[in-house]
Enzyme design. Structure first.
Site, PDB file in Angstrom:
ATOM      1  N   HIS A  12       4.716   2.206  11.236  1.00 42.78           N
ATOM      2  CA  HIS A  12       3.704   2.413  10.201  1.00 42.78           C
ATOM      3  C   HIS A  12       3.912   3.760   9.530  1.00 42.78           C
ATOM      4  CE1 HIS A  12      -0.065   2.193   8.048  1.00 42.78           C
ATOM      5  NE2 HIS A  12      -0.224   0.961   8.509  1.00 42.78           N
ATOM      6  N   GLU A  50       0.869  -1.183   0.000  1.00 43.36           N
ATOM      7  CA  GLU A  50       0.000   0.000   0.000  1.00 43.36           C
ATOM      8  C   GLU A  50       0.904   1.231   0.000  1.00 43.36           C
ATOM      9  OE1 GLU A  50      -3.395   2.256   2.702  1.00 43.36           O
ATOM     10  OE2 GLU A  50      -2.837   0.203   3.212  1.00 43.36           O
TER      11      GLU A  50
END
Length: 222
Positions: A118, A68
């Protein structure tokens, strides 16, 4: 940069290394680039546009998933310990040297067991990220020590050589600026972790890919 091919001769020990899947938001497949001196442990996965440089150690059950947010960069002598997860949000970046990254991890960084990194995020060199900590949408400058179970998020920038206490939730710049400096004990601990983990890539590569392997990849002793 020389890179190793994880061929069928070593399938018993091969991690899952693949390009990203083709999607509407990532229509081009890109393969990981892994320096031959790095070591990717069994049961770990590396997916997509990921650059892993020299002497990086990736422990078992690590997930590095650039399907992603992308690309990822992992600098030399960095270690990702058991259970670490790297993932990133779509079209969210940090800028390093004029290039955009979802996740950029500098050299001699230690990411301890169970931590979540992240993107978008930047982790500067010689940083330590403790057990089960979360770094998301943040800039971590060099020499920072993030203790266990801490959370750093919400676009904050941690100044260089600061200490994030156990369980802290750093989600404003005011909190980040108020953090104390890293102590000598914490620096010594981080250096010790580096010293141990920098030996693992060569040692494991010798164990699993050296002369003491049969054609199936299984190590043996005389």
């Amino acid at each position: 940069m020389n890179e190793r091919n994880y061929d069928s001769n070593h399938h018993l020990f091969a991690p899952f290394i693949s390009p990203n899947p083709i999607t509407s938001f990532n229509p081009i497949q890109r393969y990981p680039k892994i320096d031959e001196t790095a070591f990717i442990s069994p049961f770990s996965s590396v997916i997509g546009d990921v650059r892993i440089t020299d002497n990086v150690y990736v422990a078992p059950n690590v997930s590095i998933r650039a399907d992603e947010g992308t690309p990822f960069y992992i600098g030399s002598n960095t270690n990702l310990q058991d259970g670490v997860i790297l993932h990133g949000l779509l079209n969210k970046f940090v800028s390093v040297g004029g290039k955009r990254y979802s996740i950029y991890i500098g050299s001699e960084v230690s990411i301890a067991h169970g931590a979540l990194i992240h993107g978008p995020c930047y982790i500067g060199k010689k940083t330590f990220v403790g057990f089960n900590s979360i770094v998301y949408n943040a800039i971590i400058e060099e020499g920072t020590f993030i203790a266990y179970n801490a959370v750093v998020t919400n676009g904050v920038r941690i100044p260089a050589k600061r200490f994030v206490p156990p369980g802290a939730h750093i989600d404003t710049q005011e909190k980040a600026n108020a953090l104390p400096e890293v102590s000598g004990d914490e620096e010594k601990f981080a250096q010790g972790v580096q010293s141990v983990n920098q030996e693992f890539p060569a040692a494991y590569n010798n164990l699993l890919f050296g002369s003491h392997c049969c054609s199936c990849g299984m190590p043996y002793s005389h």
